[in-house]
Design a protein around this motif. Structure first.
Motif, mmCIF file in Angstrom:
data_model
loop_
_atom_site.group_PDB
_atom_site.id
_atom_site.type_symbol
_atom_site.label_atom_id
_atom_site.label_comp_id
_atom_site.label_asym_id
_atom_site.label_seq_id
_atom_site.Cartn_x
_atom_site.Cartn_y
_atom_site.Cartn_z
ATOM 1 N N LEU A 1 -1.937 3.020 1.628
ATOM 2 C CA LEU A 1 -2.036 4.052 0.585
ATOM 3 C C LEU A 1 -1.844 5.454 1.159
ATOM 4 O O LEU A 1 -0.959 6.188 0.720
ATOM 5 C CB LEU A 1 -3.371 3.928 -0.143
ATOM 6 C CG LEU A 1 -3.581 2.670 -0.993
ATOM 7 C CD1 LEU A 1 -5.031 2.573 -1.465
ATOM 8 C CD2 LEU A 1 -2.645 2.694 -2.194
ATOM 9 N N ASN B 1 10.293 4.400 -1.761
ATOM 10 C CA ASN B 1 9.914 3.110 -2.327
ATOM 11 C C ASN B 1 11.072 2.117 -2.310
ATOM 12 O O ASN B 1 10.857 0.916 -2.149
ATOM 13 C CB ASN B 1 9.374 3.281 -3.751
ATOM 14 C CG ASN B 1 7.874 3.500 -3.766
ATOM 15 O OD1 ASN B 1 7.179 3.154 -2.813
ATOM 16 N ND2 ASN B 1 7.363 4.081 -4.833
ATOM 17 N N GLY C 1 0.820 -1.209 0.000
ATOM 18 C CA GLY C 1 0.000 0.000 0.000
ATOM 19 C C GLY C 1 0.854 1.260 0.000
ATOM 20 O O GLY C 1 0.536 2.244 -0.682
ATOM 21 N N GLN D 1 3.522 6.355 -5.218
ATOM 22 C CA GLN D 1 3.429 6.653 -6.644
ATOM 23 C C GLN D 1 2.307 7.662 -6.907
ATOM 24 O O GLN D 1 2.433 8.522 -7.778
ATOM 25 C CB GLN D 1 3.187 5.370 -7.432
ATOM 26 C CG GLN D 1 4.351 4.396 -7.406
ATOM 27 C CD GLN D 1 5.656 5.035 -7.885
ATOM 28 O OE1 GLN D 1 6.649 5.010 -7.187
ATOM 29 N NE2 GLN D 1 5.644 5.605 -9.065
ATOM 30 N N LEU D 2 1.238 7.580 -6.140
ATOM 31 C CA LEU D 2 0.138 8.533 -6.291
ATOM 32 C C LEU D 2 0.552 9.934 -5.870
ATOM 33 O O LEU D 2 0.219 10.915 -6.538
ATOM 34 C CB LEU D 2 -1.071 8.080 -5.462
ATOM 35 C CG LEU D 2 -1.941 6.959 -6.018
ATOM 36 C CD1 LEU D 2 -2.989 6.548 -4.993
ATOM 37 C CD2 LEU D 2 -2.617 7.405 -7.304
ATOM 38 N N LEU E 1 2.186 1.967 -3.535
ATOM 39 C CA LEU E 1 1.147 2.519 -4.402
ATOM 40 C C LEU E 1 0.812 3.955 -4.009
ATOM 41 O O LEU E 1 0.637 4.826 -4.874
ATOM 42 C CB LEU E 1 -0.114 1.643 -4.331
ATOM 43 C CG LEU E 1 0.045 0.208 -4.852
ATOM 44 C CD1 LEU E 1 -1.233 -0.588 -4.587
ATOM 45 C CD2 LEU E 1 0.372 0.211 -6.337
#
Length: 573
Positions: A170, A451, A117, A123-124, A120
């Motif tokens: 996230l 990351n 999560g 990256q958002l 992701l």
């Protein structure tokens, strides 16, 4: 170019790069004059003067960084719930003797679900912050977090708990990048190390709170032993949401969007009475604009993740990524699962939780002490000596584990390890990662670095439970030898590759990297990012002769006839 004056190397902006900047602005002389005054003003301010000049910048940065408390809280929560009897009974497998354990496979899966999560979410955030800004991105992520907490709170089984870990990961990924990037954007040079490393203190506060809550519920036998720790995550969202709602947008982001008037307004909202005049704000906007144009002129400030791997940006990305990776492989996994580690080392469950609380209390003190150490020694020195001391402690812990040493001695050394980590590598990493990328690529550099950290953590979360779990490798305290080995390799990297960004403006760091100054010379090289009066005059003449006006550049871009980038700056060793 770099010249030698006496025994000191001086890095100056290249005339061609200055000419490129001059071609993009209406009044180059005024821009350089105001930018130089703003930079000199930042350099002249000490910590107390900076706080008086920008008290609201401190307030909003501190408030937004509190989101990291939630992440630190849950990170330590899950790793130590594996040692809680009620949690083990609910989600673990029990043997004939009634002893319950969550399998190593599920331990790895749950912890890695959060990291998936995170990846992701990171990256958002790189996409969202450049499109809608820091403030709106943070507000939306907090709303989603409030919804995702329901999953672990009501989880009837491990698959639902795993779903909750992935979904909560996230917004946690967004917090990881946004909090440190916002702090780096809104504070002056002298406050950058404090407000960026404060993020590490938020981690420690979250871990300490989680340890306290777990200690208070460890002897409960009902469902609230694990539901209550998860439910308390909701209490952080309303105050952080309120701070974000009233927070000004990053002036650096506004300048990149060419919204100069709004950037000026944002700076005046961040400043105190002594620095909220329009003239002062205009000079600071000029400094931001000069740095932004210089990065574009030197082709270090593109807008995509691919730009992070081009030219000198590759070196900056490497430094950010490995600096954060060191946090993962220096032995910190033993802290993240400290209660479980100490329990497997031979301590009773209650005493294991007590020592965990003590270790994170020391961690908080260590982070606060790092603010004074960093001001005196700098980031590079903190990293080097912190890694050396932690390596030594791990060797001793591993030796005690191999020889059947006292669990209390191992626990004491783990306390010392936590104190050293949170006085060196733990906090200094956030300052390095926030400062090291170009301003136009900062959010993306932080995303890539985090990351890499998360990918490293996935590896750690696969092997660490196996090393500690009595039903798998059962290394116990001997697992410290593994982290000592990885720590030694990364210590060598730090010595040769990690530069010292202490006291540098972002424009100065751009020049040092563009001219390929070796890591060990960053601290001693003098930087002139604005050039001399004659150089400014020459730059204006070149810009006029070449006819490089903004309107012409825009027409070239539309027609596709763009001149290939030229590296105008070199470093002569």
């Amino acid at each position: 170019m770099t010249t030698v004056e006496g025994s000191t190397e001086v890095a100056r902006i290249d005339t061609k790069a200055a000419a490129k900047i001059a071609s993009q602005v209406e009044d180059y002389d005024a821009l350089v004059h105001d930018a130089r005054e703003a930079a000199d003003d930042e350099h002249s301010m000490g910590i107390l003067a900076s706080i008086r000049a920008y008290p609201k910048a401190v307030f909003f940065s501190v408030g937004i960084s509190l989101a990291i408390v939630m992440e630190g809280y849950d990170t330590i929560l899950l790793g130590n719930l594996f040692a809680q009897p009620a949690f083990q009974k609910k989600y673990g497998d029990c043997n004939d003797a009634g002893k319950c354990q969550v399998s190593a496979a599920w331990q790895s899966g749950l912890q890695n679900g959060q990291l998936v999560g995170n990846i992701l979410g990171l990256q958002l955030v790189g996409f969202l912050t450049e499109r809608i800004g820091y403030r709106k991105t943070m507000l939306y992520s907090l709303l989603f977090m409030a919804a995702f907490i329901f999953f672990p709170f009501f989880a009837p089984n491990l698959p639902v708990l795993l779903t909750g870990q992935i979904l909560q990961g996230l917004p946690w990924g967004i917090y990881q990048s946004l909090a440190v990037s916002y702090a780096a954007d809104v504070c002056p040079v002298s406050l950058r190390p404090i407000l960026t490393t404060y993020v590490n203190l938020c981690w420690v506060i979250g871990q300490l709170l989680a340890s306290g809550v777990l200690r208070a519920t460890v002897e409960r036998t009902d469902k609230w032993a694990y539901k209550l720790p998860y439910g308390l995550q909701w209490m952080w969202i309303p105050p952080i949401f309120a701070v974000c709602y009233f927070a000004p947008e990053s002036p650096w982001w506004l300048v990149r969007q060419n919204r100069m008037d709004e950037a000026e307004t944002s700076l005046r909202r961040l400043a105190g009475k002594s620095h909220n005049s329009r003239e002062t704000a205009q000079k600071t906007v000029a400094m931001i604009k000069h740095t932004d144009e210089m990065e574009k002129a030197m082709h270090t400030g593109g807008g995509s993740y691919f730009d992070c791997f081009k030219g000198t940006n590759l070196r900056r990305t490497e430094i950010a990524c490995v600096a954060w990776l060191i946090q993962t492989f220096c032995g910190s996994p033993l802290m993240g699962s400290s209660s479980y580690f100490l329990e497997q080392a031979g301590l009773p469950t209650t005493q294991a939780f007590n020592l965990t609380i003590g270790s994170f209390s020391l961690g908080a003190l260590g982070t606060m002490s790092s603010w004074f150490i960093m001001r005196w020694a700098g980031r590079r020195t903190m990293y080097l000596y912190g890694q050396i001391i932690m390596f030594t402690i791990l060797i001793v812990v591993g030796s005690l584990g191999a020889s059947g040493g006292s669990p209390w001695a191992i626990g004491g050394l783990l306390l010392a390890f936590t104190a050293v980590y949170d006085a060196s590598v733990g906090p200094a990493c956030y300052s390095i990662v926030a400062e090291i990328g170009s301003t136009r690529l900062r959010s993306r550099t932080v995303v890539l670095a985090r990351n890499v950290y998360n990918l490293g953590s996935i590896v750690v979360n696969i092997i660490n439970p196996k090393m500690l779990n009595p039903n798998d490798w059962n290394l116990g305290a001997k697992s410290a030898f593994v982290w000592a080995g990885t720590g030694a390799l990364l210590l060598v990297w730090t010595y040769f590759r990690l530069p010292e960004p202490k006291g540098r403006t972002y424009g100065e760091l751009d020049l040092l990297f563009e001219q390929k100054v070796p890591a060990r010379k960053f601290a001693s090289t003098i930087v002139d990012e604005f050039g001399s009066a004659s150089q400014q005059q020459h730059a204006r003449a070149m810009a006029q002769a070449q006819g490089e006006k903004t309107s012409v550049d825009e027409e070239e871009k539309k027609s596709g006839d763009v001149t290939p980038p030229v590296n105008t700056l070199t470093y002569n060793a």
